[in-house]
Design a protein around this motif. Sequence first.
Motif, PDB file in Angstrom:
ATOM      1  N   ALA A 172       0.813  -1.218   0.000  1.00  0.00           N
ATOM      2  CA  ALA A 172       0.000   0.000   0.000  1.00  0.00           C
ATOM      3  C   ALA A 172       0.848   1.270   0.000  1.00  0.00           C
ATOM      4  O   ALA A 172       0.305   2.379  -0.052  1.00  0.00           O
ATOM      5  N   GLY A 173       2.167   1.113   0.083  1.00  0.00           N
ATOM      6  CA  GLY A 173       3.045   2.280   0.124  1.00  0.00           C
ATOM      7  C   GLY A 173       2.966   3.031   1.434  1.00  0.00           C
ATOM      8  O   GLY A 173       3.287   4.221   1.493  1.00  0.00           O
ATOM      9  N   ALA A 174       2.537   2.343   2.496  1.00  0.00           N
ATOM     10  CA  ALA A 174       2.362   3.005   3.790  1.00  0.00           C
ATOM     11  C   ALA A 174       3.587   2.884   4.693  1.00  0.00           C
ATOM     12  O   ALA A 174       3.657   3.537   5.730  1.00  0.00           O
ATOM     13  N   LEU A 175       4.539   2.043   4.313  1.00  0.00           N
ATOM     14  CA  LEU A 175       5.716   1.820   5.143  1.00  0.00           C
ATOM     15  C   LEU A 175       6.818   2.784   4.734  1.00  0.00           C
ATOM     16  O   LEU A 175       7.302   2.745   3.603  1.00  0.00           O
ATOM     17  N   THR A 176       7.189   3.686   5.630  1.00  0.00           N
ATOM     18  CA  THR A 176       8.216   4.680   5.346  1.00  0.00           C
ATOM     19  C   THR A 176       9.543   4.251   5.959  1.00  0.00           C
ATOM     20  O   THR A 176       9.631   3.223   6.630  1.00  0.00           O
ATOM     21  N   ALA A 177      10.558   5.083   5.750  1.00  0.00           N
ATOM     22  CA  ALA A 177      11.864   4.796   6.337  1.00  0.00           C
ATOM     23  C   ALA A 177      11.786   4.782   7.859  1.00  0.00           C
ATOM     24  O   ALA A 177      12.495   4.034   8.526  1.00  0.00           O
ATOM     25  N   ALA A 178      10.897   5.602   8.420  1.00  0.00           N
ATOM     26  CA  ALA A 178      10.766   5.672   9.881  1.00  0.00           C
ATOM     27  C   ALA A 178       9.955   4.525  10.436  1.00  0.00           C
ATOM     28  O   ALA A 178      10.107   4.150  11.588  1.00  0.00           O
ATOM     29  N   GLY A 179       9.099   3.932   9.625  1.00  0.00           N
ATOM     30  CA  GLY A 179       8.242   2.853  10.102  1.00  0.00           C
ATOM     31  C   GLY A 179       6.829   3.035   9.602  1.00  0.00           C
ATOM     32  O   GLY A 179       6.584   3.709   8.603  1.00  0.00           O
ATOM     33  N   LEU A 180       5.883   2.448  10.305  1.00  0.00           N
ATOM     34  CA  LEU A 180       4.482   2.477   9.912  1.00  0.00           C
ATOM     35  C   LEU A 180       3.680   3.278  10.927  1.00  0.00           C
ATOM     36  O   LEU A 180       3.777   3.049  12.135  1.00  0.00           O
ATOM     37  N   ASN A 181       2.910   4.228  10.422  1.00  0.00           N
ATOM     38  CA  ASN A 181       1.998   4.997  11.253  1.00  0.00           C
ATOM     39  C   ASN A 181       1.106   4.028  12.031  1.00  0.00           C
ATOM     40  O   ASN A 181       0.492   3.140  11.460  1.00  0.00           O
ATOM     41  N   ARG A 182       1.036   4.200  13.339  1.00  0.00           N
ATOM     42  CA  ARG A 182       0.285   3.257  14.173  1.00  0.00           C
ATOM     43  C   ARG A 182      -1.184   3.183  13.769  1.00  0.00           C
ATOM     44  O   ARG A 182      -1.795   2.109  13.802  1.00  0.00           O
ATOM     45  N   ASN A 183      -1.778   4.297  13.400  1.00  0.00           N
ATOM     46  CA  ASN A 183      -3.180   4.270  12.967  1.00  0.00           C
ATOM     47  C   ASN A 183      -3.349   3.425  11.717  1.00  0.00           C
ATOM     48  O   ASN A 183      -4.326   2.676  11.577  1.00  0.00           O
ATOM     49  N   ASP A 184      -2.396   3.542  10.785  1.00  0.00           N
ATOM     50  CA  ASP A 184      -2.434   2.702   9.586  1.00  0.00           C
ATOM     51  C   ASP A 184      -2.259   1.234   9.961  1.00  0.00           C
ATOM     52  O   ASP A 184      -2.892   0.351   9.386  1.00  0.00           O
ATOM     53  N   ALA A 185      -1.390   0.977  10.937  1.00  0.00           N
ATOM     54  CA  ALA A 185      -1.141  -0.398  11.376  1.00  0.00           C
ATOM     55  C   ALA A 185      -2.416  -1.022  11.945  1.00  0.00           C
ATOM     56  O   ALA A 185      -2.733  -2.183  11.660  1.00  0.00           O
ATOM     57  N   VAL A 186      -3.156  -0.260  12.736  1.00  0.00           N
ATOM     58  CA  VAL A 186      -4.405  -0.770  13.311  1.00  0.00           C
ATOM     59  C   VAL A 186      -5.414  -1.069  12.207  1.00  0.00           C
ATOM     60  O   VAL A 186      -6.067  -2.115  12.212  1.00  0.00           O
ATOM     61  N   ALA A 187      -5.527  -0.160  11.240  1.00  0.00           N
ATOM     62  CA  ALA A 187      -6.468  -0.365  10.133  1.00  0.00           C
ATOM     63  C   ALA A 187      -6.105  -1.605   9.329  1.00  0.00           C
ATOM     64  O   ALA A 187      -6.978  -2.412   8.960  1.00  0.00           O
ATOM     65  N   ILE A 188      -4.817  -1.790   9.055  1.00  0.00           N
ATOM     66  CA  ILE A 188      -4.374  -2.980   8.322  1.00  0.00           C
ATOM     67  C   ILE A 188      -4.629  -4.232   9.153  1.00  0.00           C
ATOM     68  O   ILE A 188      -5.074  -5.260   8.638  1.00  0.00           O
ATOM     69  N   GLY A 189      -4.376  -4.153  10.460  1.00  0.00           N
ATOM     70  CA  GLY A 189      -4.594  -5.295  11.338  1.00  0.00           C
ATOM     71  C   GLY A 189      -6.048  -5.736  11.371  1.00  0.00           C
ATOM     72  O   GLY A 189      -6.341  -6.938  11.360  1.00  0.00           O
ATOM     73  N   VAL A 190      -6.968  -4.789  11.391  1.00  0.00           N
ATOM     74  CA  VAL A 190      -8.398  -5.107  11.363  1.00  0.00           C
ATOM     75  C   VAL A 190      -8.758  -5.794  10.055  1.00  0.00           C
ATOM     76  O   VAL A 190      -9.462  -6.811  10.024  1.00  0.00           O
ATOM     77  N   ASP A 191      -8.256  -5.253   8.949  1.00  0.00           N
ATOM     78  CA  ASP A 191      -8.529  -5.825   7.635  1.00  0.00           C
ATOM     79  C   ASP A 191      -7.977  -7.238   7.522  1.00  0.00           C
ATOM     80  O   ASP A 191      -8.643  -8.147   7.017  1.00  0.00           O
ATOM     81  N   LEU A 192      -6.771  -7.440   8.019  1.00  0.00           N
ATOM     82  CA  LEU A 192      -6.155  -8.773   7.968  1.00  0.00           C
ATOM     83  C   LEU A 192      -6.949  -9.778   8.788  1.00  0.00           C
ATOM     84  O   LEU A 192      -7.116 -10.929   8.388  1.00  0.00           O
ATOM     85  N   ALA A 193      -7.446  -9.356   9.945  1.00  0.00           N
ATOM     86  CA  ALA A 193      -8.126 -10.270  10.851  1.00  0.00           C
ATOM     87  C   ALA A 193      -9.410 -10.828  10.260  1.00  0.00           C
ATOM     88  O   ALA A 193      -9.723 -12.006  10.436  1.00  0.00           O
ATOM     89  N   ILE A 194     -10.166 -10.007   9.540  1.00  0.00           N
ATOM     90  CA  ILE A 194     -11.498 -10.457   9.124  1.00  0.00           C
ATOM     91  C   ILE A 194     -11.695 -10.583   7.622  1.00  0.00           C
ATOM     92  O   ILE A 194     -12.697 -11.156   7.187  1.00  0.00           O
TER      93      ILE A 194
END
Length: 282
Positions: A172-194
């Motif tokens: 998704a192009g959401a992973l930057t050099a610094a890491g992943l925005n936690r809000n984006d991580a939660v959204a991806i985690g919800v999508d992955l789970a269900i």
Amino acid sequence: MMNLFFHRFRQLRRRWMYGLISLIVALGLIVSTPTPSHASSLLELLFRGIQVIQLSTLSTSNEVALGRQINDQLVRREIRLYRNADIANYVDDIGQRLVPHSDRPNLPYVFQVVDDQSVNAFATMGGYVYVTTGLIRTADNEAQLASVISHEIGHIVGRHAVQQMREQAIAAGALTAAGLNRNDAVAIGVDLAIRRPNSRQDELEADELGLANLTRAGYAAGAMPAFMEKLLNQRSVPTFLSTHPATSTRIERLNALIDPATANAGDGLDNAAYRSRIRDLL
């Protein structure tokens, strides 16, 4: 007097800048060794007030915290928990019996029942496992239900959700050099789970880890392939089984790992006792 004022102002400004630089360096050391572009990204995110995580070096405590946030979103927006303390406790008792015999026994596992007639189970990082009322009703006995829970624990042991999140963030192009925005991580985690199926490799690994866990906990190992076979022979194969690899392949692999002489040696095979129990609870 004015010269003294400017001298003190310059001193304070230097101290503030030194403190800010120290904070940025500390953040960089916590996340990973920063490259110049990484440090620039950290500085930008710091001023924007965005919390980031580094998936490649995600600690257990951070995984648990992220899993808790994903669970909060799931419970609030995506799923409805079955509000019966007795069935919730029953499923939790099975899960907690399995936990000490898993390869990650120190996670604070949470086992929850979803009010849904479909036959389904899933897990997210940090120890969160979900089974539907439809699956509980479909299982013939406690060992079959335990086999599903142990499989989901296998996904957590293998840190499959963390790896999937990294792959999804990159896509998704959401992973930057610094890491992943936690809000984006939660959204991806919800999508992955269900909504996202696990990979072939992850499913096979979770089967093997789950089978070992099930057996060490004293349940009958044969319950795992037996339940898969039952579901495979239904008119409509449940979503959580209709992914790759084929269920028939998984059954064959599991049967190859189980000694036929001891397949039904263990707890949880009393169908009548199970039916009586869940009939009173569901």
